[in-house]
Write a protein that holds these residues in place. Sequence first.
Motif, short mmCIF file in Angstrom:
data_model
loop_
_atom_site.label_atom_id
_atom_site.label_comp_id
_atom_site.label_asym_id
_atom_site.label_seq_id
_atom_site.Cartn_x
_atom_site.Cartn_y
_atom_site.Cartn_z
N TYR A 57 0.83 -1.23 -0.13
CA TYR A 57 -0.06 0.01 0.08
C TYR A 57 0.85 1.23 0.11
N GLY A 58 0.55 2.38 -0.74
CA GLY A 58 1.36 3.41 -0.87
C GLY A 58 0.31 4.69 -0.89
N GLU A 59 0.82 5.78 -0.19
CA GLU A 59 0.33 6.96 -0.66
C GLU A 59 1.12 8.26 -0.54
N ILE A 60 0.83 9.22 -1.46
CA ILE A 60 1.67 10.18 -1.56
C ILE A 60 1.50 11.11 -0.26
N THR A 61 2.63 11.64 0.48
CA THR A 61 2.51 12.38 1.71
C THR A 61 2.99 13.89 1.35
#
Length: 110
Positions: free
Chosen positions: A59-63
Amino acid sequence: MPADTNAYGDIFGGWLVSLMDAAAGLIAARRAKGRAVTVAMDGMQFLHPVKVGDEVSVYGEITRVGRTSMTIQVEAWRRLRESEDTCKVTEAVFTFVAIDENGRPRPVGG
Ligand SMILES: CC(=O)SCCNC(=O)CCNC(=O)[C@H](O)C(C)(C)COP(=O)(O)OP(=O)(O)OC[C@H]1O[C@@H](n2cnc3c(N)ncnc32)[C@H](O)[C@@H]1OP(=O)(O)O
């Protein structure tokens, strides 16, 4: 010896890193609407082993979005093959830079 494991049946960390890099790359290319490359990977920690046969989810998200760079938090989780038990096995912070056709940084854009 299998290519992706050690002699004891644990997945190599590098295999997971590759999966996470690919996941972050998908997110970065989507946000940058074009080519983006990994410039840094920080804060990698391996918390638990992954065994052959486990289910692995990434899982990945732009922070953060900078001028040409993007910071992407990525986690990998494992589920034991025959159980509902899951746990986070590793996490890392990737930085990607959007590049143009000459390989130079380009603005990510709004
Ligand atoms: C070797 C490999 O094959 S590794 C796998 C694939 N990755 C690559 O090939 C990337 C190889 N690296 C490169 O081509 C270059 O370093 C580039 C194009 C990514 C960046 O070029 P640079 O001249 O360093 O660019 P520049 O100094 O302008 O920095 C660009 C952005 O990256 C950020 N950045 C650069 N280095 C880092 C770093 N180590 N950590 C975090 N951010 C960084 C900068 O802060 C800047 O962000 P911003 O525009 O949002 O403010």
